[in-house]
Design a protein around this motif. Sequence first.
Motif, PDB file in Angstrom:
ATOM      1  N   PRO A   1       0.805  -1.225   0.000  1.00 52.33           N
ATOM      2  CA  PRO A   1       0.000   0.000   0.000  1.00 52.33           C
ATOM      3  C   PRO A   1       0.840   1.278   0.000  1.00 52.33           C
ATOM      4  O   PRO A   1       2.026   1.269   0.311  1.00 52.33           O
TER       5      PRO A   1
ATOM      6  N   ARG B   1      -0.665  -7.715  20.678  1.00 51.76           N
ATOM      7  CA  ARG B   1      -0.334  -7.326  19.285  1.00 51.76           C
ATOM      8  C   ARG B   1      -1.424  -7.784  18.320  1.00 51.76           C
ATOM      9  O   ARG B   1      -1.865  -7.048  17.452  1.00 51.76           O
TER      10      ARG B   1
ATOM     11  N   MET C   1      -4.638  -5.766  18.898  1.00 47.39           N
ATOM     12  CA  MET C   1      -4.522  -4.445  18.274  1.00 47.39           C
ATOM     13  C   MET C   1      -4.685  -4.557  16.750  1.00 47.39           C
ATOM     14  O   MET C   1      -5.357  -3.733  16.120  1.00 47.39           O
ATOM     15  N   ALA C   2      -4.046  -5.551  16.169  1.00 49.52           N
ATOM     16  CA  ALA C   2      -4.158  -5.765  14.723  1.00 49.52           C
ATOM     17  C   ALA C   2      -5.616  -5.953  14.325  1.00 49.52           C
ATOM     18  O   ALA C   2      -6.107  -5.369  13.359  1.00 49.52           O
TER      19      ALA C   2
ATOM     20  N   MET D   1      -1.827 -12.842   3.357  1.00 47.12           N
ATOM     21  CA  MET D   1      -1.370 -13.008   4.742  1.00 47.12           C
ATOM     22  C   MET D   1      -0.249 -14.030   4.770  1.00 47.12           C
ATOM     23  O   MET D   1      -0.199 -14.938   3.941  1.00 47.12           O
ATOM     24  N   SER D   2       0.623 -13.886   5.755  1.00 48.38           N
ATOM     25  CA  SER D   2       1.626 -14.924   5.954  1.00 48.38           C
ATOM     26  C   SER D   2       1.977 -14.978   7.430  1.00 48.38           C
ATOM     27  O   SER D   2       1.912 -13.974   8.132  1.00 48.38           O
TER      28      SER D   2
ATOM     29  N   ARG E   1       5.714 -14.621  13.748  1.00 47.78           N
ATOM     30  CA  ARG E   1       5.511 -13.420  12.936  1.00 47.78           C
ATOM     31  C   ARG E   1       4.209 -13.547  12.180  1.00 47.78           C
ATOM     32  O   ARG E   1       3.795 -14.657  11.842  1.00 47.78           O
TER      33      ARG E   1
ATOM     34  N   SER F   1       2.045 -11.232   8.973  1.00 48.19           N
ATOM     35  CA  SER F   1       1.774 -10.045   8.173  1.00 48.19           C
ATOM     36  C   SER F   1       0.406 -10.184   7.545  1.00 48.19           C
ATOM     37  O   SER F   1       0.053 -11.264   7.048  1.00 48.19           O
TER      38      SER F   1
ATOM     39  N   ILE G   1      -1.644  -8.103   4.707  1.00 48.64           N
ATOM     40  CA  ILE G   1      -1.496  -7.023   3.731  1.00 48.64           C
ATOM     41  C   ILE G   1      -2.841  -6.764   3.075  1.00 48.64           C
ATOM     42  O   ILE G   1      -3.471  -7.691   2.559  1.00 48.64           O
ATOM     43  N   GLY G   2      -3.268  -5.509   3.137  1.00 51.71           N
ATOM     44  CA  GLY G   2      -4.532  -5.140   2.538  1.00 51.71           C
ATOM     45  C   GLY G   2      -4.341  -4.168   1.391  1.00 51.71           C
ATOM     46  O   GLY G   2      -3.219  -3.818   1.030  1.00 51.71           O
TER      47      GLY G   2
ATOM     48  N   GLY H   1      -3.352  -0.821   3.390  1.00 54.24           N
ATOM     49  CA  GLY H   1      -2.428  -0.805   4.516  1.00 54.24           C
ATOM     50  C   GLY H   1      -2.004  -2.210   4.862  1.00 54.24           C
ATOM     51  O   GLY H   1      -2.347  -3.164   4.149  1.00 54.24           O
ATOM     52  N   PHE H   2      -1.240  -2.344   5.915  1.00 54.39           N
ATOM     53  CA  PHE H   2      -0.844  -3.679   6.353  1.00 54.39           C
ATOM     54  C   PHE H   2      -0.561  -3.652   7.850  1.00 54.39           C
ATOM     55  O   PHE H   2      -0.400  -2.585   8.458  1.00 54.39           O
ATOM     56  N   VAL H   3      -0.520  -4.835   8.419  1.00 54.63           N
ATOM     57  CA  VAL H   3      -0.097  -4.983   9.803  1.00 54.63           C
ATOM     58  C   VAL H   3       1.009  -6.021   9.819  1.00 54.63           C
ATOM     59  O   VAL H   3       0.894  -7.073   9.179  1.00 54.63           O
ATOM     60  N   HIS H   4       2.070  -5.709  10.530  1.00 54.01           N
ATOM     61  CA  HIS H   4       3.143  -6.678  10.705  1.00 54.01           C
ATOM     62  C   HIS H   4       3.401  -6.865  12.192  1.00 54.01           C
ATOM     63  O   HIS H   4       3.542  -5.892  12.932  1.00 54.01           O
ATOM     64  N   ILE H   5       3.481  -8.116  12.607  1.00 58.59           N
ATOM     65  CA  ILE H   5       3.726  -8.442  14.012  1.00 58.59           C
ATOM     66  C   ILE H   5       4.917  -9.380  14.110  1.00 58.59           C
ATOM     67  O   ILE H   5       5.045 -10.324  13.324  1.00 58.59           O
ATOM     68  N   GLN H   6       5.787  -9.098  15.045  1.00 53.90           N
ATOM     69  CA  GLN H   6       6.947  -9.955  15.289  1.00 53.90           C
ATOM     70  C   GLN H   6       7.055 -10.100  16.793  1.00 53.90           C
ATOM     71  O   GLN H   6       7.501  -9.189  17.485  1.00 53.90           O
TER      72      GLN H   6
ATOM     73  N   ASN I   1       7.855  -4.377  17.239  1.00 55.33           N
ATOM     74  CA  ASN I   1       7.053  -5.553  17.565  1.00 55.33           C
ATOM     75  C   ASN I   1       5.756  -5.573  16.773  1.00 55.33           C
ATOM     76  O   ASN I   1       5.266  -6.626  16.381  1.00 55.33           O
ATOM     77  N   ILE I   2       5.202  -4.395  16.627  1.00 55.25           N
ATOM     78  CA  ILE I   2       4.009  -4.281  15.789  1.00 55.25           C
ATOM     79  C   ILE I   2       4.173  -3.055  14.911  1.00 55.25           C
ATOM     80  O   ILE I   2       4.633  -2.009  15.366  1.00 55.25           O
ATOM     81  N   GLY I   3       3.854  -3.210  13.636  1.00 56.08           N
ATOM     82  CA  GLY I   3       3.862  -2.088  12.704  1.00 56.08           C
ATOM     83  C   GLY I   3       2.531  -2.068  11.980  1.00 56.08           C
ATOM     84  O   GLY I   3       2.085  -3.111  11.495  1.00 56.08           O
TER      85      GLY I   3
ATOM     86  N   CYS J   1       0.439  -0.035   9.010  1.00 57.30           N
ATOM     87  CA  CYS J   1       0.465   0.941   7.922  1.00 57.30           C
ATOM     88  C   CYS J   1      -0.962   1.157   7.445  1.00 57.30           C
ATOM     89  O   CYS J   1      -1.659   0.180   7.143  1.00 57.30           O
ATOM     90  N   THR J   2      -1.382   2.395   7.423  1.00 58.28           N
ATOM     91  CA  THR J   2      -2.722   2.718   6.916  1.00 58.28           C
ATOM     92  C   THR J   2      -2.587   3.857   5.919  1.00 58.28           C
ATOM     93  O   THR J   2      -1.482   4.292   5.610  1.00 58.28           O
TER      94      THR J   2
ATOM     95  N   THR K   1       1.506  -1.377  22.739  1.00 56.73           N
ATOM     96  CA  THR K   1       0.700  -2.528  23.158  1.00 56.73           C
ATOM     97  C   THR K   1       1.151  -3.022  24.530  1.00 56.73           C
ATOM     98  O   THR K   1       0.736  -4.087  24.971  1.00 56.73           O
TER      99      THR K   1
ATOM    100  N   LEU L   1      -7.888  -2.784  24.458  1.00 59.63           N
ATOM    101  CA  LEU L   1      -8.088  -3.964  23.609  1.00 59.63           C
ATOM    102  C   LEU L   1      -9.429  -4.588  23.964  1.00 59.63           C
ATOM    103  O   LEU L   1      -9.728  -4.784  25.147  1.00 59.63           O
TER     104      LEU L   1
END
Lengths: 332, 332, 332, 332
Positions: free
Chosen positions: A229, B130, B133-134, B149-150, B239, B241, B243-244, B247-252, C257-259, C261-262, C271, C277
Amino acid sequence: MEKTRIAVIGLGWFGEIHCDAIAAIPSFELAALCTRTATRLEELGKKYGVSQLYTDYHELLANPDIDAVSVVTMWDQHTAPTLAALDAGKHVFLEKPMAHTVADCRLICDAAATAKGHLMVGHIRRFNPRYAMARQEIAAGNIGKVLSMSSRRNIPAAWTPEILNKIGPIVGDAIHDTDLMLWFTGARVISAYAQTVDLRGLKYPDVGHTMYRFDNGATATLETVWCMPEKTPFDIDERMSVIGSEGFVHIQDTFPNIGICTKDGFRSPDTTYWPTLNGVTTGALRDELSYFADCCRTGTPPTIITPEEAMAALEAALAAEESAATGQVAHL
Amino acid sequence: MEKTRIAVIGLGWFGEIHCDAIAAIPSFELAALCTRTATRLEELGKKYGVSQLYTDYHELLANPDIDAVSVVTMWDQHTAPTLAALDAGKHVFLEKPMAHTVADCRLICDAAATAKGHLMVGHIRRFNPRYAMARQEIAAGNIGKVLSMSSRRNIPAAWTPEILNKIGPIVGDAIHDTDLMLWFTGARVISAYAQTVDLRGLKYPDVGHTMYRFDNGATATLETVWCMPEKTPFDIDERMSVIGSEGFVHIQDTFPNIGICTKDGFRSPDTTYWPTLNGVTTGALRDELSYFADCCRTGTPPTIITPEEAMAALEAALAAEESAATGQVAHL
Amino acid sequence: MEKTRIAVIGLGWFGEIHCDAIAAIPSFELAALCTRTATRLEELGKKYGVSQLYTDYHELLANPDIDAVSVVTMWDQHTAPTLAALDAGKHVFLEKPMAHTVADCRLICDAAATAKGHLMVGHIRRFNPRYAMARQEIAAGNIGKVLSMSSRRNIPAAWTPEILNKIGPIVGDAIHDTDLMLWFTGARVISAYAQTVDLRGLKYPDVGHTMYRFDNGATATLETVWCMPEKTPFDIDERMSVIGSEGFVHIQDTFPNIGICTKDGFRSPDTTYWPTLNGVTTGALRDELSYFADCCRTGTPPTIITPEEAMAALEAALAAEESAATGQVAHL
Amino acid sequence: MEKTRIAVIGLGWFGEIHCDAIAAIPSFELAALCTRTATRLEELGKKYGVSQLYTDYHELLANPDIDAVSVVTMWDQHTAPTLAALDAGKHVFLEKPMAHTVADCRLICDAAATAKGHLMVGHIRRFNPRYAMARQEIAAGNIGKVLSMSSRRNIPAAWTPEILNKIGPIVGDAIHDTDLMLWFTGARVISAYAQTVDLRGLKYPDVGHTMYRFDNGATATLETVWCMPEKTPFDIDERMSVIGSEGFVHIQDTFPNIGICTKDGFRSPDTTYWPTLNGVTTGALRDELSYFADCCRTGTPPTIITPEEAMAALEAALAAEESAATGQVAHL
């Protein structure tokens, strides 16, 4: 020390970056340029101070002053100039993917096997120092037998609306990871399963997920999203893990090694592949072409990438695309 | 404030951790324990100061003093005690996976729909802050339409030699990510393709790679490696991810949030799921069970996880295992 | 189980977050509110369904129904209500910094030593699971003798224009890391040197860099930047390293830890500390107040943070501010 | 293309790495070697196929065939061979730190100003692509006015027992970050405060923490720990942040860009500075020396690093060491 006189055939955005990289390599002389678009030819001739300008690559190849060519045409227009250049006795640097069919790859491999010049396909990731280090560790047996691999190579949507009308993310980008996985394992891909997602209705779908089975029993997944995005903060989100029976290698390149926040937002630019630093194009592309220059100058066949290896990567990636189209597992 | 009197059925390593977490929740009273192994029963009765000890869960369930049970038996022994507990009017916290067949899930869902007590399946990742929140971001539409997604959920080989004789990595662990992906998208899985790799010759293979197609068009890959090599520096390499289109969300999670290097090496311990801190079991397990305690105390049905959702996750994971066994795509 | 009836004194933005966290703790009843601003009092009374509303804390403390208070007034207005509450026999949760002078800390410590109620200062980072885990490792001797520590706690400029007229980044934020370093080492700070940078001309400077010497010989640097630029992609850039003779601990919290993107950009939200939450305030603040609730309910003095420890952190942070003002090393 | 004939003076471990890097640069010819230790001289002469071997650099410098020298002697033995080489009309590549006193730096700068050959001091970090990219962004004004900087450059204890008898971590390593901070800001250091910690009782202390004030108002902290514990999983833990009024740059190099886990543990090797890949020494050292080669060949004075800049970095680092020794702030 004699300079190798090289010409670039194909002057799109990446052909121009080739010119930049070549210009930064002392043992190369950028001696000629070739594209069918006369205005572009003139523009880049001026930019690089090159006076030998051709709209027909046959004429270029007839020039005995040219030692080598870099072929940066569209991927489905690789075969003819490459075969002609080999036939003319030139050294050939050929951008990836090698060609658009396995049959064409076969033709090129066969021609290269008997040619006077050397052929090297531009699988640039082998010149990323992280992957090269990984290869050394794996080849030394330090992680044991490879069991499971996964990769990500995701790029912003803003980069791809034109590219996606020419090539899709699997053959266009997952081929990098395919090549690396083949390099790391020394194995063959025996089956491919892939799923794609279409977002923008371009010629090729925006997203490709691929799963390979290798003949050593290993499994692998490859993620390629070409529609990250708008606010995505990186040029490439590039990762690879190779998990073996006794160890693993994990690579995370370009993000978050460097993060730059400005008024325009946060981003992680490429510093690995072809960054311009101190006014000079550097990185893996420069190192890859320098290696090719050394091979030309010393008459040594390139060993870091061989034509047969480039063909194997294409074969697997095309099988993945076929699987995505049919919904069935493709066997090689 | 009335305490909810809860019993734990099944006292393996994770049943004991349930006891630890329950002991740290003020609104719970750990009132009874149940396992078929008399020595284990006595040992944990002493440890937790619990005097009501049962080797037969039917006797436990006949005790009117017990308000709720936590079922932590083997995954293929979930159905009978859960149905009996619901029938006895108890609240039931049931560990994941819900059951070992979709048919059993159906029985449990139906029983729960008319039971006096509430049923909640332990999809603990929904209580990882996390992921929670996502979910909020995705549910609010902030990343647009989910496309790709992965996930990764890899754990050390040292943890799994016994587990792998009881359950495999796809149903055992990819089910977490399956559940999260279902939660994030609100979609259904319509097909599954999976590949496994066997390293140690245990009952289930050590590695699972899964690919799903969702009915909203999204694709996903899930990596679960249960044989991370000996020196692997993390408890979980986790982990995700999502992806939209916008936007996207990534968590680790768990790695590299904390890294600890000692004489024995470098490692990243879990601080998210059930860390013991200041002598008390905390983290997502404590929060999950606290939420269940609140539901019991206030008579409110759990909404963060519903029985139907838990069934959907199992159905997809079983389809993936079937695909890995047949080599074919499994359609749901 | 008896609920502890607690009142919040001071209803700024963080007093409201205290109310949110208390409302989510089953063993607390939010019984009364107190602030001098009548409109704010009424607004929050409605929000939390609290009918006992006070503009004068003396009246609140005279109410025998109140078991405990949380003091969230400005840091230079901590002393009087805290002393009065202890004198009235209430349990007191006091936000950090303990007070604005060491002399006031001394008064509070002395009062707490003989009071009927317990006093706990809100050094919330001790309830971050990463720091709590680190403390355990260090206290167990697993990294040997602590030699060198460094921390970062940087926050966006957008958050601080009002705060910087009330408190600066060293006493306001580096005090967290000061407290953690004291907790980790069990040592005393014997000297402080600090430099500040003023960007916006507010009452306190925007940037503080602090260096401590501890009486066990260790050195530490603390970075606190309260003017992270507009597009900064995180709520907090929070890191700490503790390097010992035989090991080290590294913590990197909230980023990456969390990202997320919008359309509006990339960011890493909190978090850990007080995320909302599933509609509920959770995280370290909830855990810290829950721990205090347990202490109140069971009549156990809090041991995770003692008043003397809170005083030591303030003393060091004030010495750092003094050094920044004089340009000289401050000795304690 | 004429090759530049270069000699290496000083053949310790790093002198040998210089030879490796030079051997990989086509436009250099490694023409002579010089060290006082005859056995070492013979050993490396054989390794690199170099027949011109000297134990006295004066004799080497008298050889008219030599165009350039690389001076890799101990840092307190830089001045004499550098002055002699400049006097002899050679190009000089001089390892950092420039010299061991500011007075000697002054002598070298003055000599370089009128010499026939070019002088370049090896501040290699300017050739790390991440820092070079950062510099470009900062120089373009993209992060506004620099307010606050911090760096870390920590290395394993196993590497340093010999080095620490020759040079300490501030002048030995923080000088890299000092140089980068000077490069990034274009400012001068006006004061330094530093604290050291001694662990092993070697000539220099193991740990250095430095704080600078710059004449543009910026503050900076520099962490250099030369005793990272035995199981530390990286070659270098190297980070830098530069925070400005409108943006920031964050760099995290070598860790965790690549992680390799083997039977022997987890580690992150260097892939940036002088990795050996495909049998060839590459990375920033190769790029730095290639740049110097270009300057020699084309007769262009090096602009990426000037002698005056190298002197400024030493001056600041020496002031920090002085501060650590006296316990007082050192003013420049």
